[in-house]
Scaffold this motif. Sequence first.
Motif, short mmCIF file in Angstrom:
data_model
loop_
_atom_site.label_atom_id
_atom_site.label_comp_id
_atom_site.label_asym_id
_atom_site.label_seq_id
_atom_site.Cartn_x
_atom_site.Cartn_y
_atom_site.Cartn_z
N ALA A 174 -18.56 6.53 -17.35
CA ALA A 174 -17.24 6.11 -16.89
C ALA A 174 -16.15 6.89 -17.63
O ALA A 174 -15.13 7.27 -17.03
CB ALA A 174 -17.07 4.61 -17.11
N ALA A 175 -16.34 7.15 -18.91
CA ALA A 175 -15.35 7.91 -19.69
C ALA A 175 -15.25 9.34 -19.17
O ALA A 175 -14.15 9.90 -19.05
CB ALA A 175 -15.71 7.89 -21.16
N VAL A 176 -16.38 9.95 -18.83
CA VAL A 176 -16.38 11.32 -18.30
C VAL A 176 -15.66 11.35 -16.95
O VAL A 176 -14.83 12.21 -16.68
CB VAL A 176 -17.82 11.86 -18.19
N ILE A 177 -15.99 10.39 -16.08
CA ILE A 177 -15.35 10.32 -14.77
C ILE A 177 -13.85 10.09 -14.91
O ILE A 177 -13.04 10.73 -14.23
CB ILE A 177 -16.01 9.23 -13.90
N PHE A 178 -13.46 9.20 -15.81
CA PHE A 178 -12.04 8.92 -16.03
C PHE A 178 -11.33 10.17 -16.55
O PHE A 178 -10.22 10.50 -16.12
CB PHE A 178 -11.88 7.76 -17.01
N THR A 179 -11.98 10.91 -17.45
CA THR A 179 -11.39 12.14 -17.99
C THR A 179 -11.22 13.18 -16.89
O THR A 179 -10.17 13.84 -16.79
CB THR A 179 -12.28 12.71 -19.12
N LEU A 180 -12.23 13.32 -16.03
CA LEU A 180 -12.11 14.26 -14.91
C LEU A 180 -10.99 13.84 -13.96
O LEU A 180 -10.24 14.69 -13.47
CB LEU A 180 -13.44 14.36 -14.15
N PHE A 181 -10.87 12.56 -13.72
CA PHE A 181 -9.79 12.04 -12.86
C PHE A 181 -8.42 12.39 -13.44
O PHE A 181 -7.53 12.85 -12.73
CB PHE A 181 -9.95 10.52 -12.69
#
Length: 156
Positions: A22-29
């Motif tokens: 979730a942190a990686v996805i949020f960072t990419l977002f």
Amino acid sequence: MNQLETYWQNLKPNEQLLLKCAAVIFTLFIIVMLIIRPLNNKIEKAEKALQQQQELAQFVKQSAAKINGSGQGKRAVSGSLSQIINVSSRRAQISISKMQPKDETLRLTIESVEFNKLLIWLESLVEDSGLTISAIDINRGAEPGMVSISRLVVEK
């Protein structure tokens, strides 16, 4: 901070993995929304502005060719050069800020004028009055569609 570490240690490995994903996805977002998307928007705006400038340049070239090519069937208008310019500029609702006569030419300065109105006026000078435009310096105005003329040399 200790509470956060304790909370992290108490999570199951699957939950930790889920939070990392979730942190990686949020960072990419965040990267996409704050960096890539605004850059794409600016590129699109720049491309549109470039296209508009190219269209304007093409229009100016066509208008200049029309003005230059229309000098064959000139009709001479009686009166002095300054009288002809004054009458036609009043008729076209163009305000001339400076007029400098020199021999058979007249040098004009116009502070601010609508570009389309200027082209119509110049065409009428050439077509109707039989004058020749020997030089012109056009600068972009403060508002869209407006220009200023730092030098317009007209001869009879």
